[in-house]
Scaffold this motif. Structure first.
Motif, PDB file in Angstrom:
ATOM      1  N   ALA A 230       4.368  -5.706  -4.619  1.00 31.38           N
ATOM      2  CA  ALA A 230       4.969  -5.204  -3.375  1.00 31.38           C
ATOM      3  C   ALA A 230       5.087  -3.683  -3.393  1.00 31.38           C
ATOM      4  CB  ALA A 230       6.339  -5.849  -3.161  1.00 31.38           C
TER       5      ALA A 230
ATOM      6  N   HIS B 260       5.692  -2.149   0.348  1.00 33.69           N
ATOM      7  CA  HIS B 260       6.395  -3.111   1.207  1.00 33.69           C
ATOM      8  C   HIS B 260       7.762  -3.348   0.574  1.00 33.69           C
ATOM      9  CE1 HIS B 260       7.433  -6.419   3.715  1.00 33.69           C
ATOM     10  NE2 HIS B 260       6.201  -6.628   4.176  1.00 33.69           N
TER      11      HIS B 260
ATOM     12  N   ALA C 270       9.788  -6.747   0.901  1.00 34.70           N
ATOM     13  CA  ALA C 270       9.200  -7.782   0.044  1.00 34.70           C
ATOM     14  C   ALA C 270       9.533  -7.518  -1.421  1.00 34.70           C
ATOM     15  CB  ALA C 270       7.686  -7.829   0.238  1.00 34.70           C
ATOM     16  N   ALA C 271       9.534  -6.238  -1.817  1.00 34.40           N
ATOM     17  CA  ALA C 271       9.889  -5.890  -3.195  1.00 34.40           C
ATOM     18  C   ALA C 271      11.329  -6.296  -3.490  1.00 34.40           C
ATOM     19  CB  ALA C 271       9.702  -4.391  -3.421  1.00 34.40           C
TER      20      ALA C 271
ATOM     21  N   SER D  69      11.597 -10.135  -3.818  1.00 32.52           N
ATOM     22  CA  SER D  69      11.082 -10.587  -5.114  1.00 32.52           C
ATOM     23  C   SER D  69      12.069 -10.255  -6.228  1.00 32.52           C
ATOM     24  CB  SER D  69       9.727  -9.935  -5.406  1.00 32.52           C
ATOM     25  OG  SER D  69       8.765 -10.336  -4.462  1.00 32.52           O
TER      26      SER D  69
END
Length: 201
Positions: free
Chosen positions: A102, A107, A110-111, A114
């Protein structure tokens, strides 16, 4: 020269030593959040002489007001604590891989997603690289919002402050920890700490 420079203030001098004194004054003003005044005195110091303090003041000022020269940190793989189960180790390895993918895409939501799939206690037990990665993602997630989210940058600030206190050897190899801590304090309008840690960077 700045229009509000008085004759008394000009006693600071108009040579290299005077430039250093003006640069120190600008750093002091920066620590009080007086950005316009700090900018003027940096320019004045640059006009009247050559001093490493002027270069320092200018660099600190620019790094605090703009992310244009933001460093790109590097992160080693997490180092799971010996007591971790195989399942926990897999969680960390898979989460780290997804976070780094990510980051490569820049992004940040999204990082963060996660990252949050790895339990906080497991992240804390996975070494300083994981701590720095956590703080970095929180900072970038805060900056990705139209108005930086204080929940994220204050948690990043807490993690990085702990690293400054506890991870002296790691900081020698990763001085960018100071940069992101300074930027977090800047977001929180804590200019004195922001200036102090950016000087360390």
């Amino acid at each position: 020269s700045p229009e509000d420079v008085t004759d008394e203030m000009r006693e600071n001098g108009d040579d290299d030593e005077g430039a250093a004194r003006w640069a120190n004054l600008s750093l002091s003003l920066l620590g009080h959040g007086k950005l316009d005044e700090a900018r003027r005195y940096i320019r004045y110091a640059d006009q009247i002489g050559d001093s490493p303090r002027t270069l320092l003041a200018e660099a600190v000022f620019n790094l605090l007001i703009s992310n244009e020269n933001e460093p790109r940190p590097t992160f080693g793989p997490p180092v799971p604590a010996p007591a971790m189960t195989e399942d926990m180790r897999r969680q960390v390895a898979d989460g780290f891989r997804d976070v780094m993918e990510a980051i490569d895409r820049q992004h940040w939501p999204a990082a963060l997603q996660s990252l949050e799939r790895i339990p906080a206690a497991v992240r804390r037990a996975s070494g300083p690289d994981m701590s720095f990665l956590t703080a970095f993602i929180l900072y970038k997630a805060a900056m990705a919002s139209e108005r930086p989210d204080p929940r994220y940058y204050r948690e990043a600030q807490r993690i990085l402050q702990d690293m400054v206190r506890l991870e002296e050897e790691y900081l020698r190899e990763h001085p960018e920890v100071y940069y992101f801590l300074a930027r977090c304090y800047r977001l929180d309008y804590s200019y004195d700490r922001a200036r102090r840690f950016m000087v360390s960077y």
